[in-house]
Design an enzyme around this catalytic site. Sequence first.
Site, PDB file in Angstrom:
ATOM      1  N   ALA A  68      -0.549  -0.381   7.417  1.00  0.00           N
ATOM      2  CA  ALA A  68      -0.826   0.790   8.241  1.00  0.00           C
ATOM      3  C   ALA A  68      -1.531   0.349   9.521  1.00  0.00           C
ATOM      4  O   ALA A  68      -2.215  -0.672   9.549  1.00  0.00           O
ATOM      5  CB  ALA A  68      -1.687   1.782   7.478  1.00  0.00           C
ATOM      6  N   GLY A 103      -0.368  -0.333   3.369  1.00  0.00           N
ATOM      7  CA  GLY A 103       0.363   0.918   3.252  1.00  0.00           C
ATOM      8  C   GLY A 103       1.835   0.708   2.948  1.00  0.00           C
ATOM      9  O   GLY A 103       2.476   1.580   2.338  1.00  0.00           O
ATOM     10  N   GLU A 118       1.956   0.357  -0.726  1.00  0.00           N
ATOM     11  CA  GLU A 118       1.678   1.669  -1.324  1.00  0.00           C
ATOM     12  C   GLU A 118       2.927   2.550  -1.275  1.00  0.00           C
ATOM     13  O   GLU A 118       3.211   3.287  -2.219  1.00  0.00           O
ATOM     14  CB  GLU A 118       0.514   2.333  -0.600  1.00  0.00           C
ATOM     15  CG  GLU A 118      -0.828   1.657  -0.883  1.00  0.00           C
ATOM     16  CD  GLU A 118      -1.995   2.397  -0.275  1.00  0.00           C
ATOM     17  OE1 GLU A 118      -2.760   3.028  -1.022  1.00  0.00           O
ATOM     18  OE2 GLU A 118      -2.141   2.333   0.960  1.00  0.00           O
ATOM     19  N   GLU A 164      -6.563  -4.454   2.084  1.00  0.00           N
ATOM     20  CA  GLU A 164      -7.544  -3.558   2.714  1.00  0.00           C
ATOM     21  C   GLU A 164      -8.981  -4.005   2.518  1.00  0.00           C
ATOM     22  O   GLU A 164      -9.834  -3.777   3.395  1.00  0.00           O
ATOM     23  CB  GLU A 164      -7.365  -2.131   2.174  1.00  0.00           C
ATOM     24  CG  GLU A 164      -6.133  -1.403   2.674  1.00  0.00           C
ATOM     25  CD  GLU A 164      -4.885  -1.711   1.857  1.00  0.00           C
ATOM     26  OE1 GLU A 164      -3.855  -1.061   2.084  1.00  0.00           O
ATOM     27  OE2 GLU A 164      -4.936  -2.613   0.991  1.00  0.00           O
TER      28      GLU A 164
END
Length: 735
Positions: free
Chosen positions: A88, A134, A137, A159
């Site tokens: 992300a 992300g 995910e 992260e």
Amino acid sequence: MSQENILNRGAETAIVGCAAPAHSVFTLEVRPDNIGIITIDVIGDKVNTLKAEFAEQIAEILQQAQALSQLQGLVIISGKPDSFIAGADISMIAACRTAQDARVLAQKGQSILAQIAAFPVPVVAAIHGACLGGGLELALACHSRICSQDDKTVLGLPEVQLGLLPGSGGTQRLPRLVGVSKALDMILTGRQVRARQALNMGLVDDVVPQDILLDVAIQRAKAGWLDKPVLPWQERLLSGPLGKALLFNIVRKKTRAKTKGHYPAAECIIDVVRKGLDHGGPAGYEAEAKAFGELAMSPESAALRSLFFATTSLKKETGGKEQPRVIHRVGVLGGGLMGGGIANVTATRAGLPVRIKDINPTGINQALKYTWDALGKRVRSKRMRPAERQRQMMLISGSTDYCGFGNVDIVVEAVFEDLSLKQQMVADIEHFAAPHTIFASNTSSLPISEIAAQAQRPEQVIGLHYFSPVDKMPLVEVIPHAKTSEVTIATTVALARKQGKTAIVVADCAGFYVNRILAPYINEAARCILDGEPIDSIDKALVDFGFPVGPITLLDEVGIDVGTKIMPILVEKLGPRFAPPPSFDVILKDGRKGRKNGRGFYLYPAKSSGFKWKKSSGKQVDSSVYTLLGVTPKAHLESVVIAQRCVMMMLNEAARCLDESIIRNPRDGDIGAVFGIGFPPFLGGPFRYMDNLGAEKMVKTLNLLAQQYGERFEPCPLLVTMAEQQQRFYPPEIV
């Protein structure tokens, strides 16, 4: 596989429907067999990253797909040649002003991925290249995952390295897919796994060659709902009440021992994963979003994100005002540990042919063995095929003369720290190599201007200071002297980047930047020993502060003899504040060089060698050192006082370096300290840490230390001025 390749797979895969919102990065193409292909392609970017504004686009694409009554399945694939989704866009967090803002951001991501997870037909992720953060995910929200067996394919949730946790469901979906122990390992370390590892742990359902990735993913979607493999018995055992309690207790204890409480994200990850397992998905997702919001506003995450942005911006700079020359071949002078390491990263990371020269074949063989052993570890762990190891080994050759140096573009010199020897190397390269060949010296102490003093082409002489071990330490210092050309600077920086290094350009001054700020830090630790403080207490104080190893351990690892060679140069050029305590000479006179000869401040096993960034706890101090120094050890200083004395010396010197233009800006100073000597990343580097303390507090603390311990603590003029004018190193909005 590019979008063009997807569109041109022949009659069997002809597109019967195509839809996408205007300017959308997501396109939906429906095949004759009613399998939809969603292609992700962020136009203008080399890799795909997820942005907040994409949420509506994803929702719209899913709505369009769901409206197709004959749809049998979906495949999500990247339009980029070597990247699925790299993560992300963390700049989204900069727009958040409160923890609630960041929480809403996470909830939005959770909501979108929940739509994928609840989609009425099978959704398959076809993964090639980086699938991180992300991106993973999103893949976890799909019903199945197929990935390519290419080396470029890696999966991970990094992260935690930014002081965050996965905020779009990763903390909840991963444990249920691969088991809690494997999930905690991935999320807490941020480590990346390759295709085969991902398959073995159940993260993906199949690994296939890239050229059939889409075909296999389509077949998987056609197969409909498939039973998920059962977790191994070990993971099932750990999911029970007793196993779970035992696992989380062990993980929490190990995490606290490692982080020393400096990285709150790690504790949050453990709590959030446990919450979901104990109280179900809804509670877990709520806890995840809440924790994400709080962490996003934490000073630790702000500092870690600042380092991320700093390194990203540094990668976009050439280091000079000109464009670099293309590098085809590299030469290395010296086949020792350093030369072997430089040859290794040149061949295995930069993919460039490298020619080593040493005065005897033994040195060349040692350098070759360095790379062979390093690649051998990858082969044994099945991360590399033997054929690939052989291909990379063929990039390295050597000789005891200058045969083969006539066509190298840059030569990296890694011989002994002897000025006349290095000047002779310059003359040899100017004689035997091509007229355009750059001479880069891996000196840690000698001025580059003196190495270039007798050069015919001084504009092509530069410093390129690596840190040991070369294949582990990420930083290099690029040191131009007054006559170095801009092209030489840019080309040297380009080589360092090809080798996988972060390069900062620093001025040609004694100690350059990293060693210059390290020396007063080490010296102060030595004075603490002479004050009677136990060696292991000093190391522990600085490890507790956040350094990976203590200063005395670091001196043993780098080499006591190396440190003592640098100190006289610093004293001569910069003054008496760099002078080590006179009584410390007895350490070197006693033949103690540190780990490399098994005799230092600590005791080492007979076969112990090589630099290892490990905590100093657990090693035994060589008590005979105290006898040599004539001190009786007794812990009497508080840890915070020891850490303050050592760190304040480093910070003060870092500010001097900026004031004297040794570094170009605070950003470079922060990167150099974090990547070069392990300055605590959660503090963001010396300059961000000084901003957090405030210049006024810095000056006050230094003055108090000067009154108590001596004038070496006197604050530098820059800090005094900044305190008077209430200035900062970074603008307030950036911190």
